[in-house]
Enzyme design. Structure first.
Site, PDB file in Angstrom:
ATOM      1  N   ASN A 261       0.894  -1.226  -0.044  1.00  0.00           N
ATOM      2  CA  ASN A 261      -0.046  -0.012  -0.041  1.00  0.00           C
ATOM      3  C   ASN A 261       0.784   1.105   0.089  1.00  0.00           C
ATOM      4  O   ASN A 261       1.677   1.573   1.000  1.00  0.00           O
ATOM      5  CB  ASN A 261      -0.864   0.017   1.372  1.00  0.00           C
TER       6      ASN A 261
ATOM      7  N   HIS B 268      -9.361   1.340   4.802  1.00  0.00           N
ATOM      8  CA  HIS B 268      -8.147   1.559   5.480  1.00  0.00           C
ATOM      9  C   HIS B 268      -8.307   2.420   6.701  1.00  0.00           C
ATOM     10  O   HIS B 268      -9.171   3.573   6.568  1.00  0.00           O
ATOM     11  CB  HIS B 268      -6.971   2.175   4.534  1.00  0.00           C
TER      12      HIS B 268
ATOM     13  N   GLU C 194      -6.769   5.082   7.776  1.00  0.00           N
ATOM     14  CA  GLU C 194      -6.584   6.220   7.410  1.00  0.00           C
ATOM     15  C   GLU C 194      -7.897   6.922   6.704  1.00  0.00           C
ATOM     16  O   GLU C 194      -8.121   8.108   6.953  1.00  0.00           O
ATOM     17  CB  GLU C 194      -5.384   6.622   6.459  1.00  0.00           C
TER      18      GLU C 194
ATOM     19  N   GLU D 237      -5.173  -4.715  10.727  1.00  0.00           N
ATOM     20  CA  GLU D 237      -4.196  -3.627  10.729  1.00  0.00           C
ATOM     21  C   GLU D 237      -4.507  -2.901  11.962  1.00  0.00           C
ATOM     22  O   GLU D 237      -5.254  -1.913  11.852  1.00  0.00           O
ATOM     23  CB  GLU D 237      -4.190  -2.704   9.628  1.00  0.00           C
TER      24      GLU D 237
ATOM     25  N   GLY E 263       2.785   2.464  10.844  1.00  0.00           N
ATOM     26  CA  GLY E 263       3.595   3.477  10.576  1.00  0.00           C
ATOM     27  C   GLY E 263       4.291   3.758  11.897  1.00  0.00           C
ATOM     28  O   GLY E 263       4.982   4.943  11.931  1.00  0.00           O
TER      29      GLY E 263
ATOM     30  N   SER F  89       3.435  -1.893  10.456  1.00  0.00           N
ATOM     31  CA  SER F  89       4.982  -1.928  10.637  1.00  0.00           C
ATOM     32  C   SER F  89       5.759  -3.493  10.360  1.00  0.00           C
ATOM     33  O   SER F  89       6.519  -4.001  11.049  1.00  0.00           O
ATOM     34  CB  SER F  89       5.205  -1.657  12.094  1.00  0.00           C
TER      35      SER F  89
HETATM   36  P1  13P Z   1       3.279   0.304   7.748  1.00  0.00           P
HETATM   37  O1  13P Z   1       3.820  -0.976   7.101  1.00  0.00           O
HETATM   38  O2  13P Z   1       4.035   1.850   7.130  1.00  0.00           O
HETATM   39  O3  13P Z   1       3.146   0.403   9.235  1.00  0.00           O
HETATM   40  O4  13P Z   1       1.676   0.657   7.180  1.00  0.00           O
HETATM   41  C1  13P Z   1       0.808  -0.600   7.291  1.00  0.00           C
HETATM   42  C2  13P Z   1      -0.498  -0.148   6.556  1.00  0.00           C
HETATM   43  O5  13P Z   1      -1.308   1.018   6.881  1.00  0.00           O
HETATM   44  C3  13P Z   1      -0.600  -0.852   5.304  1.00  0.00           C
HETATM   45  O6  13P Z   1      -2.241  -0.451   4.556  1.00  0.00           O
END
Ligand code: 13P
Length: 262
Positions: free
Chosen positions: A20, A107, A109, A178, A184, A224
């Site tokens: 992603n 997601h 976000e 997730e 992140g 992560s």
């Molecule tokens: P990271 O791997 O940067 O933690 O992000 C995970 C993510 O949100 C994938 O959709």
């Protein structure tokens, strides 16, 4: 005579590593990254399905540099509407017309910063399915819910948002767990935390759609995930791969995660 495993030990569902890219890379950088990954994968058959989910602007040019059968292509979102006066939106049929096969939906976000709710996400999922796209449907709790112990109920509720779907439609969905506190942040869920949640999600699916559909649903871990922890996470029986953010932005680290399936 060849050794034959008992039927209940054969894993039918697919192992998948999906990237992603989020809102990163220019078109030029994205095309370079995708072709690098594509070339590395061509040289070496991966033991999992590989998909890259990229910004809308990148779909057509990235599709032009990847080989069918080597890696799949996905968007990071799509509209809940079919078409019409929705300035700035991109429909599932538009995504499909670029050559993409997948779309990330829900997601954290999108839920957090753009207020996407369960009803919208169900509508988006229906649009994706109606247009022949495979949804990668994200679920996961925030830190407070992890700490107050409500995480199993929270994630159950997010999965249940899809329970209006027919069994046939639900069986086309990939789930990505997730935990928001791991995205992140460099703070990965432990392999045991991931396994417990994935087993819980599979049970929630089984209670609604039965064992066969639950057993055939790929459930990916995201948050992560990197080459150094992917092997331990993917070794867990209910973890069928990963949805990768930061580590998908460099061909070598993305390949390192794909190779965790070797
Ligand atoms: P990271 O791997 O940067 O933690 O992000 C995970 C993510 O949100 C994938 O959709």
């Amino acid at each position: 005579m060849a050794h034959k495993e008992p039927e209940n030990l054969i894993k039918m569902r697919k192992n998948i590593v999906a990237g992603n890219w989020k809102m990163n890379t220019t078109v030029e950088e994205g095309v370079e990254l995708a072709s690098e990954v594509n070339d590395l994968l061509k040289g070496k058959k991966a033991n999992c399905e590989v998909v890259v989910c990229v910004p809308f602007t990148h779909l057509v040019p990235v599709h032009g540099v990847i080989d069918e059968g080597v890696m799949g292509l996905g968007a990071e979102n799509c509209s809940e509407h079919d078409k019409g006066a929705y300035t700035g939106e991109v429909s599932a049929s538009m995504v499909k017309s670029t050559g993409a096969s997948h779309v990330i939906l829900g997601h954290s976000e999108r839920r957090q910063y753009f207020g996407e709710n369960n009803a919208q996400l169900l509508a988006k999922t229906k649009q994706a399915l109606a247009n022949g796209l495979t949804p990668i449907f994200c679920v996961g709790e925030v830190l407070e819910e992890r700490e107050n112990g409500s995480y199993n109920d929270v994630v159950k509720g997010q999965v249940e948002a899809l329970f209006e779907l027919s069994p046939e439609d639900f069986s086309k969905i990939i789930i990505a767990y997730e935990p928001v506190w791991a995205i992140g942040t460099g703070k990965t869920a432990t392999a045991d935390q991931a396994q417990d949640m994935h087993a819980h999600i599979r049970k929630v699916i089984e209670d609604k759609y039965g064992k066969e559909i639950a057993d055939n649903t790929s459930i990916l871990y995201g948050g992560s995930c990197k080459p150094s922890n992917a092997k331990e996470l993917f070794a867990k029986p209910d973890v069928d791969g990963g949805l990768i953010g930061g580590a998908a932005l460099k061909a070598d680290s993305f390949m390192g995660i794909i190779e965790a399936f070797d």
